[in-house]
Motif scaffolding. Sequence first.
Motif, mmCIF file in Angstrom:
data_model
loop_
_atom_site.group_PDB
_atom_site.id
_atom_site.type_symbol
_atom_site.label_atom_id
_atom_site.label_comp_id
_atom_site.label_asym_id
_atom_site.label_seq_id
_atom_site.Cartn_x
_atom_site.Cartn_y
_atom_site.Cartn_z
ATOM 1 N N ASP A 70 4.701 5.217 2.723
ATOM 2 C CA ASP A 70 4.947 6.612 3.098
ATOM 3 C C ASP A 70 5.023 6.758 4.618
ATOM 4 O O ASP A 70 5.843 7.520 5.141
ATOM 5 C CB ASP A 70 3.833 7.510 2.550
ATOM 6 C CG ASP A 70 3.861 7.611 1.038
ATOM 7 O OD1 ASP A 70 4.898 7.268 0.433
ATOM 8 O OD2 ASP A 70 2.831 8.021 0.464
ATOM 9 N N TYR A 71 4.139 6.039 5.290
ATOM 10 C CA TYR A 71 4.131 6.097 6.756
ATOM 11 C C TYR A 71 5.443 5.560 7.323
ATOM 12 O O TYR A 71 6.055 6.179 8.208
ATOM 13 C CB TYR A 71 2.945 5.288 7.274
ATOM 14 C CG TYR A 71 2.879 5.168 8.780
ATOM 15 C CD1 TYR A 71 2.255 6.136 9.549
ATOM 16 C CD2 TYR A 71 3.439 4.075 9.431
ATOM 17 C CE1 TYR A 71 2.199 6.025 10.934
ATOM 18 C CE2 TYR A 71 3.386 3.945 10.808
ATOM 19 C CZ TYR A 71 2.755 4.924 11.552
ATOM 20 O OH TYR A 71 2.713 4.805 12.927
ATOM 21 N N ARG B 271 0.867 -1.177 0.000
ATOM 22 C CA ARG B 271 0.000 0.000 0.000
ATOM 23 C C ARG B 271 0.907 1.230 0.000
ATOM 24 O O ARG B 271 1.767 1.363 0.866
ATOM 25 C CB ARG B 271 -0.871 0.029 1.248
ATOM 26 C CG ARG B 271 -1.666 -1.235 1.489
ATOM 27 C CD ARG B 271 -2.355 -1.176 2.838
ATOM 28 N NE ARG B 271 -2.799 -2.493 3.273
ATOM 29 C CZ ARG B 271 -3.249 -2.763 4.485
ATOM 30 N NH1 ARG B 271 -3.328 -1.803 5.386
ATOM 31 N NH2 ARG B 271 -3.625 -3.980 4.812
ATOM 32 N N GLN C 278 0.326 4.207 0.929
ATOM 33 C CA GLN C 278 0.209 4.971 2.175
ATOM 34 C C GLN C 278 1.070 4.341 3.289
ATOM 35 O O GLN C 278 1.672 5.054 4.089
ATOM 36 C CB GLN C 278 -1.259 5.011 2.634
ATOM 37 C CG GLN C 278 -2.184 5.703 1.666
ATOM 38 C CD GLN C 278 -2.904 4.702 0.769
ATOM 39 O OE1 GLN C 278 -2.356 3.637 0.465
ATOM 40 N NE2 GLN C 278 -4.106 5.053 0.342
ATOM 41 N N GLN C 279 1.095 3.024 3.310
ATOM 42 C CA GLN C 279 1.868 2.335 4.347
ATOM 43 C C GLN C 279 3.363 2.585 4.175
ATOM 44 O O GLN C 279 4.096 2.806 5.145
ATOM 45 C CB GLN C 279 1.565 0.836 4.297
ATOM 46 C CG GLN C 279 2.128 0.038 5.461
ATOM 47 C CD GLN C 279 1.754 -1.430 5.368
ATOM 48 O OE1 GLN C 279 1.695 -1.996 4.281
ATOM 49 N NE2 GLN C 279 1.488 -2.049 6.499
ATOM 50 N N PRO D 68 -7.001 4.613 3.253
ATOM 51 C CA PRO D 68 -7.336 4.267 1.859
ATOM 52 C C PRO D 68 -8.797 3.882 1.676
ATOM 53 O O PRO D 68 -9.243 3.650 0.552
ATOM 54 C CB PRO D 68 -6.426 3.062 1.587
ATOM 55 C CG PRO D 68 -6.285 2.396 2.915
ATOM 56 C CD PRO D 68 -6.280 3.513 3.932
ATOM 57 N N VAL E 244 -4.303 1.959 6.832
ATOM 58 C CA VAL E 244 -2.952 2.253 6.351
ATOM 59 C C VAL E 244 -2.006 1.098 6.671
ATOM 60 O O VAL E 244 -1.099 0.777 5.907
ATOM 61 C CB VAL E 244 -2.434 3.567 6.977
ATOM 62 C CG1 VAL E 244 -0.930 3.723 6.771
ATOM 63 C CG2 VAL E 244 -3.173 4.749 6.376
ATOM 64 N N VAL F 116 -1.071 10.394 7.232
ATOM 65 C CA VAL F 116 -1.303 9.505 6.090
ATOM 66 C C VAL F 116 -2.783 9.131 6.093
ATOM 67 O O VAL F 116 -3.260 8.501 7.043
ATOM 68 C CB VAL F 116 -0.426 8.241 6.170
ATOM 69 C CG1 VAL F 116 -0.633 7.372 4.939
ATOM 70 C CG2 VAL F 116 1.036 8.616 6.331
ATOM 71 N N ALA G 86 -2.163 7.978 11.229
ATOM 72 C CA ALA G 86 -2.374 7.076 10.099
ATOM 73 C C ALA G 86 -3.801 6.575 10.143
ATOM 74 O O ALA G 86 -4.205 5.901 11.099
ATOM 75 C CB ALA G 86 -1.400 5.909 10.158
#
Length: 946
Positions: free
Chosen positions: A232-233, A227, A229-230, A724, A261, A721, A257
Amino acid sequence: MDIVQFPAPSRRLLLPDVPALVAGARRAVWLTADGEVETIDLDEARRRLQRDTLLVCHARSLARRLNIDRFVALDVLELYAFVHPARFVVPTPRGLAEALGLPRPDGAEDDALTLIRATSQLLTDLTDPEREEKSDPVAIAWFMGVGGQGYSWNWAPFVLSALGVPNGPPGGRALGAFQVWKRMAEWEDGPPEPPPGQIPVHANDARRRLSDLLQSGMRGGKAAEPRPQQSDYASAVSTAFTPRNHPGTPNLVLAEAGTGVGKTLGYLAPASLWAEVNRGPVWISTYTRNLQHQIDGELDRLHADPAVKARKVVLRKGRENYLCLLNLEEAIASLPSQPVFATALGLMVRWVAATRDGDMQGGDFPGWLPDLVGRARTVTLADRRGECIYSACQHYRKCFIENTIRRARKADIVIANHALVMIQAALGGEDTAAPTRYVFDEGHHVFDAADSAFAGHLTALETSELRRWLLGAEGGRSSRARGLKRRVEDLVAGDDEGAALVDEVVMAARALPGEGWANRMKDQMGTGAAEAFLLMVHRQVHTRAHGRDSFYSLETETAEPVDGLVAAADELEKALGRLQHPLEELAKRLTARLDNEAAELDSDTRRRIEAICRSLQRRGGVTLKGWRDMLKAVGQPTPSGFVDWYGIERQDGRDLDIGMYRHYIDPTIPFVATVGAQAHGMVVTSATLTDGTGDVEQDWLAASVRTGAVHMAWPALRASVPSPFDYPARTRVMVVTDVRKDDLVQVAAAYRELFLAAGGGGLGLFTAISRLRAVHQRIAEPLEMAGLPLYGQHVDGLDVSTLIDIFRGEEQACLLGTDAVRDGVDVPGRSLRLIVFDRVPWPRPDILHRARRDAFGAKRYDDMITRLRLKQAFGRLVRRADDMGVFVLLDPMMPSRLAGAFPEGVELRRVGLAEAVRVTRDFLAPPPSDGQPPAEPRLLEAKPED
């Protein structure tokens, strides 16, 4: 633990020829061993229970439902706990079916049949000649079966027959089989660990490790997909795993988050990598036990081999969470004279032999077992505060707690809780070196955890507990609590000054409340300086508090004390001073031995002295000093930054505790001064870290205030973040405008109709226990008629984690609960598809809240807390991308400014109850399997499809 081998010459499956009984809120199902089914009312069920021996699931819960005290039964859960100790099961017929691989029951008749099938399967499991045992089931079952008149374990003949030894073991080895500690391995000490390195984890390193974890999860059979987003986190939080540039200030990351995420793997990626390359531990801290074990499960991706994982990953909790082997030994020694406890101790021994780490709170210990067989020989075997004798205990080198502490020193990842982390940082813990890297998950609770950790409570319970720790059991009570004199007498032998200090402590401790203090408070007849002070507090509370005749806790301000209170506080302050001085001096003398006798003291004695000195310093230098400071302020203005009050804690109208309370107005100040000062890197993360005002800077300021970031010398890195999940498409939020929240008949009707419309999977949240109980009483029967079982916190007598396990395992179930159910609950899928809140969860307007409200922005502060609670509740609804959920608030007075609690794009609709019911039914209707629209549900057939 050694594997126990035993011969099985004549295994034979002997099944009980008794009826099975399953009872609901209104009707019961009676199933004979021959398969005849009969539906009976509860009165008839009561009569049959008192006449026959029956097969049941959770006899105590059944007894509460039928309102009877005791009956003879074969409880399938007891058999499960014996056959499969330390193995998870939801304590319902459906839970048994899933744990044993049996057909899933559908309805009460199937539930009853499942009890018979489960019994057969469990006894069949015992007949397996290849089965490995870590304790002796023959001897234990036999002793449980002959435990005493009226107390024998009803399952014993069936278990012994399945094991092939119907007459029990050869003579003389039955009670000895309970001594499972004799087969436990001893832990070994190693050299001190060197300080960790300072090699940074960069963003790209974190992304690569995350990718490896996800791929490992796929190979291990767990669904895991990349993912963005994950990733980026993980990149953002890696900043906390770089060397700090400013002494006393960590590299702090505040990371929000959204749900979905995957923040757990997101922070575990850089954390595990940093631990490996720097050979130092990272402490992951949570607010709830439930999340601790979820994180532990995620780490299976990193360490698939259980033996490797046991070295690399350790769960750490307070001592009171673990079984004490000395308590177990003393309980077993009393069995010949107290055979009533044979069943409980037999099941406990089976668990002790099989457990991973002896954790009795959220580990592999069955949370339902104490309710089944009693607390007296289950949870009370945990390590009780102040009773540990450390290396003087014969089980010291097998102790679950000591083993866990030592494993944590060498682990890569230590999963702890906020309270333990804060107390260890403030007072010095049992770990040789303080961690330098922390991740605080459930970071929105840092403020609350710090509030508890750094508060001062000068109360009857706290002071009487200190007396018990110092003097041991008094008044002929049966207890192994050893006073300070007995714990240190050998350590001060030959030291006249040390022995004199111990005598001073014993004399001064008698000023503290002793046995029977509650009755003396009630009769207004205190003895000693502490009870005299508490009596005056009692007078001030009852003179000044509002609603003093209510069933709820009372409190009042400390200003303008009643006559006699200042003098009583002064006397107690002096008495505590007479106690504090010898405690501190004794700690100094024992500490000096570590230096003066460094060449002679063995390792165990050194550790024992260190442990005792820590306790003396905490209780003398910290607790007593804090109490004395509080007493000095009686009749004076409260010191700046604190709020004091007097209170009486009540439960159902009964006084539980009384005393003086002091809290920081901003408890993140001591949090930053302790944890923040020693940490090099720290992540504070949550799905609900910021506020929802719509003003980005104001929302992050709220996060900084609640986490203590505003007190850091160096600014935090802020990362956000988004989730999703498509919340506008997957959720509905409604405020019902035509139900009077103060009319419980209307409130109960609303809950009933909404739960029926959802076909189950409903979580009802309440701001008061009395409201919860009243609604439960009104809706249990109609829900049962629709095939929807209803469970209730403070109603069913089960612990919260067990209730949640049941709710999670049954798609048609509904659950009523309070804050403990709202926070940290993870119920993915259709088991939770509707949340109904009885009213806006405003903070309780008590003295402490009033002080914080004045300090943190008045109305804005109230709104922030309330939005956080609504956010947390809403966040329970959608845990996976395909989840759908409805959120309903039965409070027409909800202000629009609280709508920021819900995700962007989610429309908050104000509707009547009829419309809310229609939307709930239509939105949550399961998709038809044949392409045809679903039929309109009828009351008695409202069962969702699996």
